[in-house]
Design an enzyme around this catalytic site. Structure first.
Site, short mmCIF file in Angstrom:
data_model
loop_
_atom_site.label_atom_id
_atom_site.label_comp_id
_atom_site.label_asym_id
_atom_site.label_seq_id
_atom_site.Cartn_x
_atom_site.Cartn_y
_atom_site.Cartn_z
N ARG A 51 0.72 -1.22 -0.14
CA ARG A 51 -0.05 0.03 -0.04
C ARG A 51 1.05 1.27 0.02
O ARG A 51 0.94 2.12 -0.71
CB ARG A 51 -0.74 -0.19 1.31
CG ARG A 51 -1.90 0.89 1.18
CD ARG A 51 -2.76 0.61 2.70
NE ARG A 51 -2.86 -0.63 2.63
CZ ARG A 51 -3.59 -1.45 2.44
NH1 ARG A 51 -4.59 -0.77 1.58
NH2 ARG A 51 -3.73 -2.75 2.61
N THR A 52 1.79 1.20 0.97
CA THR A 52 2.65 2.63 1.11
C THR A 52 3.41 2.80 -0.17
O THR A 52 3.71 4.07 -0.81
CB THR A 52 3.48 2.41 2.50
OG1 THR A 52 2.42 2.34 3.46
CG2 THR A 52 4.17 3.61 2.57
N LYS A 80 23.20 -8.96 1.23
CA LYS A 80 24.76 -9.15 1.12
C LYS A 80 25.50 -8.58 2.25
O LYS A 80 26.81 -8.68 2.56
CB LYS A 80 25.21 -8.71 -0.05
CG LYS A 80 24.78 -9.42 -1.42
CD LYS A 80 25.28 -8.57 -2.58
CE LYS A 80 24.50 -9.11 -3.84
NZ LYS A 80 24.55 -8.36 -5.10
N ARG A 101 11.50 2.40 3.68
CA ARG A 101 10.79 1.66 4.99
C ARG A 101 12.01 0.63 5.31
O ARG A 101 12.46 -0.08 4.51
CB ARG A 101 9.54 0.94 4.42
CG ARG A 101 8.93 -0.10 5.56
CD ARG A 101 7.59 -0.33 5.22
NE ARG A 101 6.85 0.65 5.52
CZ ARG A 101 5.44 0.41 5.71
NH1 ARG A 101 4.94 -0.85 5.81
NH2 ARG A 101 4.69 1.50 5.93
N HIS A 129 5.76 6.38 11.13
CA HIS A 129 5.07 6.46 9.59
C HIS A 129 4.41 7.85 9.65
O HIS A 129 3.31 8.08 9.44
CB HIS A 129 3.94 5.29 9.76
CG HIS A 129 3.80 5.01 8.48
ND1 HIS A 129 4.16 5.42 7.31
CD2 HIS A 129 2.72 4.18 7.94
CE1 HIS A 129 3.38 5.05 6.25
NE2 HIS A 129 2.78 3.87 6.73
#
Lengths: 303, 143
Positions: A51-52, A80, A101, A129
């Protein structure tokens, strides 16, 4: 160069300008369709969030820009062992702005301190957020016409819900806001937030039953009880269906009481409520795109 | 009664709560200095009952006041020149401090990126509360 880590990074006046811009984008989208031509947004998502991420990507595409990025840590160099600070230095060479995120709290802040392009925190664990909070504020301002003098009920997981904490902090800066916190005993707002409200002499009450307060709310912000915030599955199962907003409860609400939800919704709002004109959680998603467009323009100095 | 002589030039940390001097000794890096350091434990005090005192014979600028303030900002810092006290320094809580406290939040980015400095900011001066700059978790370490 500015970044956005926390919704409080912007003053009330700066937020007003941002929301004015978002409102203009809503009215005149064509005016902004080429504002970011030639610019690239990097979406660096170390954990899945359809969604975001899609909201950010839509925002950039709506502005005429393009998008690069990754949508989980496994497909990035993090697998890695590359550090966040190294990744952002590399991304800075590719893109003009980055939305990040990360499951670890503070990772976008580490990125911002090593970046040569603006970084937007698109969610860091249970911490912040900010673009969800901006979305919530824009939705309220657009549909209520103001961000002051109302009674807002916030219901569900008030202990772990980061959107709740950010929204309460952000609304605390406006006058005449009365909070009604509706939660089971185990999921009450954290102590530090309660102390902050006391220190700032803000009006709030804490109740368990939604029905008892429904009639006095101008807004109801519903939240989901998130499985990932619990260490104990039993507690989650016991609390997940504590609140279910249905037609009967909606009948107790004011005729202009708006229902918001950061989504995804699970059981806490019955689908029968979706048809009620007071249910605005899908409109909220659209406002999320407008506010991200306004944010990208502001951080790129293109507003 | 044990007597520790005067110092000519340096500083004396007085009114240290009894038992805290060794922690201060290590956190200030006094163990790494090449000068004379005297640690007096459990000295008699009219106000405190018992107190610790640290005397250090070296330049006052070697003392990290911020670290000392975070450990205990009520400690008295006497600056000594020619064997007399020439200044009493007041300790104030620093707005930000690096490398003294560790963030213990397992969800914090510092838990996986080991090279990151642990930075805390003063969130509430009245409660002497510091929070991690990355995750806002409050400091629980005591010195």
């Amino acid at each position: 160069m500015r970044h956005l880590m926390n919704p409080m990074d912007f003053s009330v006046e700066e937020l007003d300008r941002l929301f004015d811009l978002a409102a203009d984008i809503e009215k005149n989208p064509e005016k902004y369709a080429h504002k970011c031509t030639g610019k690239k947004l990097a979406t660096c998502f170390y954990e899945p969030s359809t969604r975001t991420r899609l909201s950010f990507e839509t925002a950039m595409l709506n502005l005429g820009g393009s998008v690069i990025g990754f949508s989980d840590a496994g497909s990035s160099s993090a697998s890695k062992g590359e550090s966040v600070s190294d990744t952002i230095r590399v991304i800075s060479c590719f893109a003009d702005i980055c939305a990040m995120r990360h499951p670890k709290e503070g990772a976008p802040m580490v990125a911002a301190s090593h970046s040569t392009i603006p970084v937007i925190n698109a969610g860091d664990g249970g911490h912040q957020h900010p673009t969800q909070t901006l979305t919530d504020l824009l939705t309220i301002r657009s549909l209520k016409g103001r961000l002051d003098n109302f009674t807002i009920g916030i219901c569900g997981d008030l202990k772990f819900g980061r959107t709740v904490h950010s929204l309460v902090n952000a609304l605390s800066r406006y006058s005449g806001i009365r909070f009604v916190f509706i939660s089971p005993e185990e999921l009450r707002i954290p102590g530090y937030l309660r102390e902050k409200l006391w220190d700032n002499a803000l009006t709030f009450e804490e109740v368990i039953r939604l029905e008892d307060v429904m009639g006095k709310l101008d807004l109801l912000y519903m939240t989901r009880v998130q499985r990932e915030r619990f260490f104990n599955e039993e507690d989650y199962v016991r609390l997940k269906d504590f609140y279910i907003l249905n037609k009967d409860k909606m009948a107790l609400a004011k005729p202009d009481c708006l229902i918001l939800h950061p989504l995804p919704r699970v059981n806490e709002i019955s689908v029968e409520v979706d048809k009620d004109p007071r249910a605005v959680y899908f409109k909220q998603v659209q406002y999320g795109v407008y506010v991200r467009m306004a944010l990208i323009l502001t951080l790129l100095d293109l507003a | 009664m044990l007597n520790v002589g005067k110092i000519e030039e340096g500083f004396v940390l007085d009114h240290i709560p009894a038992g805290k001097s060794m922690s201060i000794y290590y956190h200030l890096g006094l163990d790494k200095l090449d000068c004379t350091v005297a640690i007096i434990k459990n000295a008699k005090s009219n106000v405190m009952g018992k107190k610790d005192i640290i005397k250090v014979e070296c330049d006052i600028n070697t003392l990290d006041m911020d670290v000392l303030a975070v450990i205990d900002h009520t400690i008295t810092v006497n600056v000594i020149k020619d064997a007399v006290i020439v200044e009493k320094k007041q300790l104030t809580l620093p707005l930000e401090i690096t490398g003294i406290m560790k963030c213990h939040n397992p969800r914090c980015i510092t838990s996986i990126e080991q090279e990151l400095p642990h930075i805390f900011y003063l969130a509430d001066a009245d409660r002497e509360l510091y929070r991690c700059r990355y995750c806002d978790e409050k400091n629980t370490e005591r010195f």
